[in-house]
Design an enzyme around this catalytic site. Structure first.
Site, PDB file in Angstrom:
ATOM      1  CG  ASP A 167      -2.211   0.713   1.000  1.00  0.00           C
ATOM      2  OD1 ASP A 167      -2.278   1.912   1.329  1.00  0.00           O
ATOM      3  OD2 ASP A 167      -3.157   0.098   0.476  1.00  0.00           O
ATOM      4  CG  HIS A 204      -5.204   3.783   1.688  1.00  0.00           C
ATOM      5  ND1 HIS A 204      -4.820   2.578   1.155  1.00  0.00           N
ATOM      6  CD2 HIS A 204      -6.510   3.932   1.383  1.00  0.00           C
ATOM      7  CE1 HIS A 204      -5.856   2.022   0.543  1.00  0.00           C
ATOM      8  NE2 HIS A 204      -6.894   2.822   0.664  1.00  0.00           N
ATOM      9  CB  SER A 414      -9.205   0.392   0.389  1.00  0.00           C
ATOM     10  OG  SER A 414      -8.681   0.776  -0.837  1.00  0.00           O
TER      11      SER A 414
END
Length: 478
Positions: A167, A204, A414
């Site tokens: 990621d 994230h 996600s």
């Protein structure tokens, strides 16, 4: 005028890749983004065939000069891909690329005879929230804790399940969170702009690590900063970056990946073909996000779960809304999505644990769901005005600002993905199962929870610590 999240994000991605002219495909639709003037082929004879065929086609059929056909860098990596320039990347606008379209058309006959794809666009692979965000992060009070709540059990590094998160990197203050005490990996790097505002999608990877740790405490979690450039990377680089990520620590039990792209095809991405072939021969289970386009079009690499030769190695994950009974409005769907997990308004770690961090919203909310759902979805709530949506309008510069002080609500496939990965890891620990692929099969076979997605009943992976919440149904205006 209503916001246009995909087109707003296209502009954002283009700014993050200023030296790579990009186009929307096909024909200004919201399906994928690709590099102009370039196609991909496998190294060796296939690349030579593509180059020769395209040159002949351009000269004889299109009137374009065969001199425009140029092979890219001769440098070869494990992905086994050659870049071939087929036109002027500066030609035309973002609504498709004529030279690339001609190149794809020229090879159709050869592909039919060969029985496999020989040429491809060079797609932009991005975080599954990037090209079409489910929503943006929303601050949550520290007193609320995470949702899913941390499961019982401790962390034993000798017996823990190895989970690799590919990621963007960890935020600088992640180690202040007890939940992430055993997480390791790469820091994100630059987190804020010149005014101190958090950059888009920073945190994230940290949010994902927090979800895995909450659902499965006995995990060795490593986060790699593979997608740091606004979460976007060209397909010809993506396969090598995946190889680089696993090479640093070896193949993990579970690889959690919340990135991908559609490509208008049903046979995968040429740029990751070599990685997927090697993955198939390993014991690693790839748990991959299905994407946020509210579409049935295959989203790769998740859609490899729908190909028989990869079904044992890949689990594709869609997102459920807050009640766990139906699919979230933004979630991709279709027979290639093999399981669904909570993915709307989850709560996990972000940043701001050592000091509050401001954030300017990038996208404005909609007056109604952009996918025509009638519940109070993330398209509409909570309401805010964003920089990208308002650019060039009279309200430009009036974006809403919030402060992050640790925990955050966020939505997207996600985040359904690490919930599913965590459930498989927790099953491995509880049942002393050393094979993640076998654990996935056993978990789904024994799971009795189902949800309804687009009229189909689908397996729902609902962790014990997850707290569902009711949804508000909106009455359409008369």
């Amino acid at each position: 005028m209503a916001p246009q999240r995909f087109h707003e994000q296209f502009d954002q991605i283009q700014r993050s890749m200023p030296d790579v002219p990009l186009a929307l495909g096909p024909d200004d639709s919201a399906e994928f983004v690709y590099e102009k003037g370039v196609v991909l082929a496998r190294d060796g004879e296939e690349a030579r065939l593509v180059e020769d065929t395209v040159r002949t086609h351009f000269t004889e059929a299109t009137g374009l000069s065969g001199d425009q056909v140029r092979r890219g860098s001769p440098e070869t990596n494990r992905s086994g891909i050659t870049r071939i320039q087929v036109g002027d990347p500066g030609h035309g606008d973002r609504r498709g690329d004529r030279a690339v379209a001609h190149a794809l058309r020229a090879l159709r006959g050869h592909e039919s005879r060969a029985g496999r794809r020989l040429v491809s666009r060079n797609h932009v692979v991005s975080l599954a929230v990037n090209s079409c965000p489910g929503d943006e992060p929303v601050p949550a009070p520290l007193t609320q804790g995470t949702n899913p709540a941390p499961a019982e059990g401790g962390h034993d590094p000798d017996t823990a399940v190895d989970v690799l998160v590919v990621d963007n990197g960890l935020t600088h203050d992640y180690a202040l969170v007890p939940l992430l005490a055993h997480v390791q990996g790469d820091l994100h790097g630059t987190e804020t702009d010149a005014k101190g505002n958090l950059l888009q999608y920073v945190g994230h990877g940290t949010f994902i690590a927090g979800l895995v740790a909450a659902v499965a405490p006995n995990t060795n979690i490593t986060v790699r900063n593979t997608l740091n450039d606004a979460g976007a990377v060209l397909e010809d680089e993506f396969g090598q970056r995946l190889f680089d990520a696993v090479d640093r620590n070896g193949w993990p039990d579970i690889l959690s990946l919340s990135a991908g792209t559609s490509n208008g095809r049903d046979d995968g991405l040429l740029g990751v073909a070599a990685f997927m072939e090697e993955l198939r021969e390993q014991n690693t289970l790839l748990v991959a996000a299905a994407g946020n386009n509210s579409s049935a079009s295959p989203f790769w690499p998740a859609a490899y779960a729908g190909l028989p030769e990869y079904a044992h190695a890949v689990l594709s994950v869609g997102a459920l809304r807050t009640d766990g009974e139906y699919g979230a409005c933004f979630s991709n769907y279709g027979p290639w999505v093999k399981a669904y997990a909570p993915g709307e308004r989850l709560t996990s770690t972000l940043t701001g644990f050592d000091a509050p961090v401001p954030y300017l919203y990038q996208h404005s909310t909609y007056d109604a769901c952009r996918y025509n759902f009638t519940y109070a979805c993330t398209c509409q709530s909570p309401r805010h005005t964003g920089v990208l949506s308002e650019a060039g309008t009279p309200t430009s510069g009036k974006a809403d600002q919030v402060m992050f002080e640790g925990y955050t609500h966020w939505s997207g496939t996600s985040f359904a993905t690490p919930v599913a990965a965590g459930m498989i890891a927790a099953f491995m620990t509880a049942d002393k199962e050393g094979d993640a692929r076998a654990a996935r099969k056993q978990l789904l076979a024994g799971d009795t929870a189902y949800a309804e997605v687009r009229g189909a009943h689908v397996p729902a992976l609902l962790p014990a610590g997850w707290r569902p919440s009711p949804v508000t149904q909106l009455v359409p205006p008369a």
